[in-house]
Write an enzyme that holds these catalytic residues in place. Structure first.
Site, PDB file in Angstrom:
ATOM      1  N   HIS A   1     -43.758  14.752   1.270  1.00 49.89           N
ATOM      2  CA  HIS A   1     -44.471  13.897   0.325  1.00 49.89           C
ATOM      3  C   HIS A   1     -45.767  14.591  -0.082  1.00 49.89           C
ATOM      4  O   HIS A   1     -46.318  15.397   0.675  1.00 49.89           O
ATOM      5  CB  HIS A   1     -44.810  12.554   0.962  1.00 49.89           C
ATOM      6  CG  HIS A   1     -43.628  11.695   1.248  1.00 49.89           C
ATOM      7  ND1 HIS A   1     -43.732  10.353   1.536  1.00 49.89           N
ATOM      8  CD2 HIS A   1     -42.300  11.977   1.306  1.00 49.89           C
ATOM      9  CE1 HIS A   1     -42.539   9.845   1.737  1.00 49.89           C
ATOM     10  NE2 HIS A   1     -41.645  10.806   1.615  1.00 49.89           N
TER      11      HIS A   1
ATOM     12  N   GLU B   1     -48.827  13.656  -0.218  1.00 48.35           N
ATOM     13  CA  GLU B   1     -49.943  13.480   0.710  1.00 48.35           C
ATOM     14  C   GLU B   1     -49.804  14.390   1.928  1.00 48.35           C
ATOM     15  O   GLU B   1     -50.770  15.023   2.368  1.00 48.35           O
ATOM     16  CB  GLU B   1     -50.025  12.024   1.209  1.00 48.35           C
ATOM     17  CG  GLU B   1     -50.156  11.000   0.116  1.00 48.35           C
ATOM     18  CD  GLU B   1     -48.820  10.397  -0.301  1.00 48.35           C
ATOM     19  OE1 GLU B   1     -47.873  11.162  -0.593  1.00 48.35           O
ATOM     20  OE2 GLU B   1     -48.718   9.162  -0.370  1.00 48.35           O
TER      21      GLU B   1
ATOM     22  N   CYS C   1     -46.931   5.707   1.655  1.00 50.70           N
ATOM     23  CA  CYS C   1     -45.939   5.061   2.509  1.00 50.70           C
ATOM     24  C   CYS C   1     -46.501   4.989   3.938  1.00 50.70           C
ATOM     25  O   CYS C   1     -47.539   5.601   4.235  1.00 50.70           O
ATOM     26  CB  CYS C   1     -44.630   5.847   2.469  1.00 50.70           C
ATOM     27  SG  CYS C   1     -44.692   7.436   3.355  1.00 50.70           S
TER      28      CYS C   1
ATOM     29  N   CYS D   1     -47.194   8.499   5.514  1.00 52.36           N
ATOM     30  CA  CYS D   1     -48.364   9.170   4.952  1.00 52.36           C
ATOM     31  C   CYS D   1     -49.654   8.453   5.349  1.00 52.36           C
ATOM     32  O   CYS D   1     -50.663   9.105   5.634  1.00 52.36           O
ATOM     33  CB  CYS D   1     -48.240   9.276   3.436  1.00 52.36           C
ATOM     34  SG  CYS D   1     -46.913  10.396   2.929  1.00 52.36           S
TER      35      CYS D   1
END
Length: 149
Positions: free
Chosen positions: A53, A55, A83, A86
């Site tokens: 992801h 992040e 999410c 993260c």
């Protein structure tokens, strides 16, 4: 200044969409100097990695550059509410502030879902600022998924 960093995160999100990835972009900024320390966009498909992801990639890049696991004093700008995975990484990294654009009612982990930073076991809570450039980020996501249906 905040808008400039979110604009950069949106540019990362557009690059993700162009690459066939869910359009999420992230930028880590030194809260004192305003220097961009890391920038990334989703690479889940490309890397065949469910943790790739935006992040997570930005945090990994900044930690590598700084040679530290704690990134105190850094601010994260991301185009979608992080999410739970993260959000927990943000807490572990001890980021100072979290700015996000669009909320994620289905898979968010900050103001939706498990609300990671509100959990008793969460040892660090960054300052939270949501809704920055929300309409643009939401449109980018909506258009991406509409084109795939």
């Amino acid at each position: 200044m905040t808008a400039n960093f979110m604009d950069r995160a949106l540019a990362e999100a557009r690059a993700a969409a162009d690459a066939g990835e869910v359009p999420v972009g992230a930028v880590l900024v030194d809260g004192t100097t305003g220097e961009i320390v890391a920038a990334a966009h989703n690479r889940v498909e490309r890397d065949r990695d469910p943790t790739a992801h935006a992040e997570m990639l930005a945090i990994r890049e900044a930690a590598k550059k700084r040679g530290e696991k704690r990134l105190e004093g850094l601010d994260l700008y991301v185009t979608l509410e992080p999410c739970p995975m993260c959000a927990q990484a943000i807490a572990f990294a001890r980021l100072r502030r979290l700015y996000w654009a669009a909320s994620d009612p289905k898979a968010g982990g900050v103001e939706n879902g498990p609300r990671i930073f509100a959990q008793p076991g969460c040892n660090h809570r960054p300052e939270l600022y949501g809704g920055i450039a929300e309409a643009e980020a939401a449109t980018l996501l909506r258009d991406f998924f509409k084109a795939r249906r």
